[in-house]
Motif scaffolding. Structure first.
Motif, short mmCIF file in Angstrom:
data_model
loop_
_atom_site.label_atom_id
_atom_site.label_comp_id
_atom_site.label_asym_id
_atom_site.label_seq_id
_atom_site.Cartn_x
_atom_site.Cartn_y
_atom_site.Cartn_z
N UNK A 23 0.84 -1.20 0.00
CA UNK A 23 0.00 0.00 0.00
C UNK A 23 0.87 1.25 0.00
N UNK A 24 0.34 2.33 -0.63
CA UNK A 24 1.12 3.57 -0.79
C UNK A 24 1.72 4.05 0.51
N UNK A 25 0.92 4.05 1.57
CA UNK A 25 1.38 4.62 2.84
C UNK A 25 2.53 3.81 3.43
N UNK A 26 2.68 2.55 3.00
CA UNK A 26 3.74 1.72 3.56
C UNK A 26 5.04 1.77 2.76
N UNK A 45 17.88 15.67 -3.97
CA UNK A 45 17.25 15.28 -2.70
C UNK A 45 15.97 16.07 -2.45
N UNK A 46 16.08 17.39 -2.70
CA UNK A 46 14.93 18.27 -2.44
C UNK A 46 13.72 17.81 -3.25
N UNK A 47 13.98 17.48 -4.52
CA UNK A 47 12.86 17.08 -5.38
C UNK A 47 12.42 15.64 -5.12
N UNK A 48 13.34 14.80 -4.64
CA UNK A 48 12.95 13.45 -4.21
C UNK A 48 11.99 13.55 -3.03
N UNK A 49 12.29 14.48 -2.12
CA UNK A 49 11.42 14.69 -0.96
C UNK A 49 10.06 15.22 -1.40
N UNK A 50 10.07 16.02 -2.46
CA UNK A 50 8.80 16.56 -2.98
C UNK A 50 7.95 15.42 -3.56
N UNK A 52 8.01 12.37 -2.57
CA UNK A 52 7.51 11.62 -1.41
C UNK A 52 6.28 12.30 -0.83
N UNK A 53 6.34 13.63 -0.78
CA UNK A 53 5.22 14.39 -0.23
C UNK A 53 4.00 14.30 -1.16
N UNK A 54 4.25 14.50 -2.47
CA UNK A 54 3.15 14.48 -3.44
C UNK A 54 2.46 13.11 -3.49
N UNK A 55 3.28 12.04 -3.45
CA UNK A 55 2.71 10.70 -3.68
C UNK A 55 2.42 9.95 -2.38
N UNK A 56 2.94 10.47 -1.28
CA UNK A 56 2.62 9.86 0.02
C UNK A 56 3.45 8.65 0.40
N UNK A 57 4.78 8.74 0.21
CA UNK A 57 5.66 7.67 0.72
C UNK A 57 6.74 8.28 1.59
N UNK A 58 7.50 7.42 2.25
CA UNK A 58 8.58 7.90 3.13
C UNK A 58 9.91 7.83 2.40
N UNK A 59 10.80 8.76 2.71
CA UNK A 59 12.11 8.76 2.05
C UNK A 59 13.19 8.95 3.12
N UNK A 60 14.29 8.19 2.96
CA UNK A 60 15.42 8.32 3.90
C UNK A 60 16.63 8.73 3.06
N UNK A 61 17.18 9.92 3.34
CA UNK A 61 18.31 10.41 2.54
C UNK A 61 19.61 10.16 3.29
N UNK A 293 8.86 4.28 -6.62
CA UNK A 293 7.61 4.19 -5.84
C UNK A 293 6.58 3.31 -6.57
N UNK A 294 6.36 3.59 -7.86
CA UNK A 294 5.36 2.81 -8.60
C UNK A 294 5.82 1.37 -8.83
N UNK A 295 7.11 1.18 -8.86
CA UNK A 295 7.66 -0.19 -9.00
C UNK A 295 7.31 -1.00 -7.74
N UNK A 296 7.52 -0.34 -6.59
CA UNK A 296 7.23 -1.01 -5.31
C UNK A 296 5.72 -1.17 -5.10
N UNK A 297 4.99 -0.10 -5.36
CA UNK A 297 3.56 -0.09 -5.05
C UNK A 297 2.75 -0.96 -6.02
N UNK A 298 3.02 -0.81 -7.33
CA UNK A 298 2.17 -1.47 -8.34
C UNK A 298 2.90 -2.54 -9.14
N UNK A 299 4.17 -2.73 -8.87
CA UNK A 299 4.93 -3.70 -9.66
C UNK A 299 5.25 -3.20 -11.06
N UNK A 300 5.11 -1.86 -11.28
CA UNK A 300 5.36 -1.29 -12.62
C UNK A 300 6.86 -1.04 -12.78
N UNK A 301 7.48 -1.81 -13.68
CA UNK A 301 8.94 -1.68 -13.83
C UNK A 301 9.31 -0.37 -14.53
N UNK A 302 10.33 0.34 -14.03
CA UNK A 302 10.73 1.60 -14.66
C UNK A 302 11.42 1.35 -16.00
#
Ligand code: FCA
Length: 328
Positions: A23-26, A45-50, A52-61, A293-302
């Motif tokens: 699930x997205x939140x996880x 990094x700044x845009x990676x964090x953006x 994460x915020x837009x799509x609702x996942x967590x990011x560790x830099x 994110x979409x690879x993890x969430x939906x299995x959509x390969x980049x």
């Protein structure tokens, strides 16, 4: 909830677990970069964090300047519950080791900027990559140098072209080879193009040393045009030229990145640093994280290979262009 719906839901959940989707939140991802002090990577990094915020996942830099730090970071993000990471590796030859570790920890990997090199010496094309269209960036650099050179009334026999190089990386070698090809095609004399190889990492002091070695060998050159793999490797050369009395009137330098030269372009008095080919650090950081994110969430390969375009910035237009690109 009616029984039938409950069953469908349970089947759906089971299918998600089986395909590894979550699930997205996880969703939690790592973003590891080799030089966290370089503005280029801070923008990523700044845009990676953006994202994460837009799509609702967590990011560790995590800044990972060497191989040991990369392996530790992979263990740390795994322990924190991450399912994948984006990385600009400190050494492209670590690719196979990083992938083995990622597989062991069940993590997905997207590479940015510096492409992994496999044991056979070739790029690891099976690992998703997003980075600059490197040859084009180099050609734009060469073109900007030649275009500006043509506005000066310099005696061509007295002009040298100094190209700082970093051939350990495909992306940086392709940039400087592109620049040299462009200079030649636009009529710059081949015999007056000199390479200054940077030792170890690309930083202002290492580039300054490389440039000084070259300038000592060619003390009679009266005018210089200067290119290199990124802003810092050109800024180092500019500092070396200034140390020998060259100014904006006698030298023209163009960098690549456009993120690490803003203070330079904003200086009240022009220096030999004429401009830079601005890369889309923000787009790269955002897209790399989004793909993962979409690879993890939906299995959509980049996509395996995504390239971004560059744009010349100079003292005259940099504020406007940065605003247009959402990077101000
Ligand atoms: C390499 C360089 C960075 C930046 C990036 C796109 O990683 O070290 O400065 O140019 O490619």
């Amino acid at each position: 909830m009616p029984r039938i719906r409950k069953t469908v839901l349970a089947m759906l959940m089971a299918a998600l677990v089986m395909t590894g989707m979550v699930a997205a939140a996880d969703v939690k991802i790592g973003f590891l970069v080799k030089q966290p002090e370089e503005p280029w990577f801070q923008v990523e990094w700044k845009f990676g964090a953006k994202a994460a915020e837009d799509l609702g996942f967590d990011i560790i830099q995590i800044g990972t300047p060497d191989g040991e730090k990369v392996l530790n970071a992979i263990d740390n993000i795994t322990a924190a519950g991450a399912q994948g990471f984006v990385i600009c590796t400190p050494d492209v030859r670590l690719g196979p080791g990083i992938m083995a570790k990622a597989r062991a920890n069940n993590l997905k990997v997207v590479t940015v900027d510096d492409r992994f090199i496999g044991a056979d010496g070739n790029a690891m094309a099976e690992v998703p990559y997003i980075g600059m269209s490197a040859t084009n960036f180099g050609r734009q650099m060469g073109e900007a140098l030649m275009t500006e050179l043509k506005t000066r009334n310099w005696d061509m026999s007295q002009v040298g072209a100094m190209i700082t190089t970093f051939d350990e990386l495909d992306t940086t070698r392709e940039r400087t080879e592109g620049a040299i090809a462009q200079l030649k095609e636009m009529g710059f004399p081949e015999g007056q193009i000199y390479k200054a190889p940077i030792q170890q990492r690309m930083e202002i002091p290492t580039a300054l040393d490389a440039a000084n070695t070259l300038l000592t060998r060619y003390p009679d050159v009266k005018y210089w045009i200067v290119g290199g793999p990124n802003d810092n490797s050109v800024l180092g050369a500019v500092r070396a030229l200034e140390g020998r009395g060259f100014t904006a009137e006698t030298a023209i330098a163009v960098g690549i990145n456009g993120t690490d030269c803003i203070d330079e372009l904003a200086k009240a008095t022009p220096t030999p640093f004429f401009g830079s080919i601005l890369g889309l650090a923000g787009v790269e950081g955002y897209e790399a994280c989004k793909m993962l994110y979409y690879w993890i969430k939906d299995g959509k390969e980049p996509p395996l290979d995504t390239r971004t375009a560059g744009r010349l910035i100079t003292r005259a237009n940099f504020r406007q262009v940065l605003k247009e690109e959402g990077m101000d």
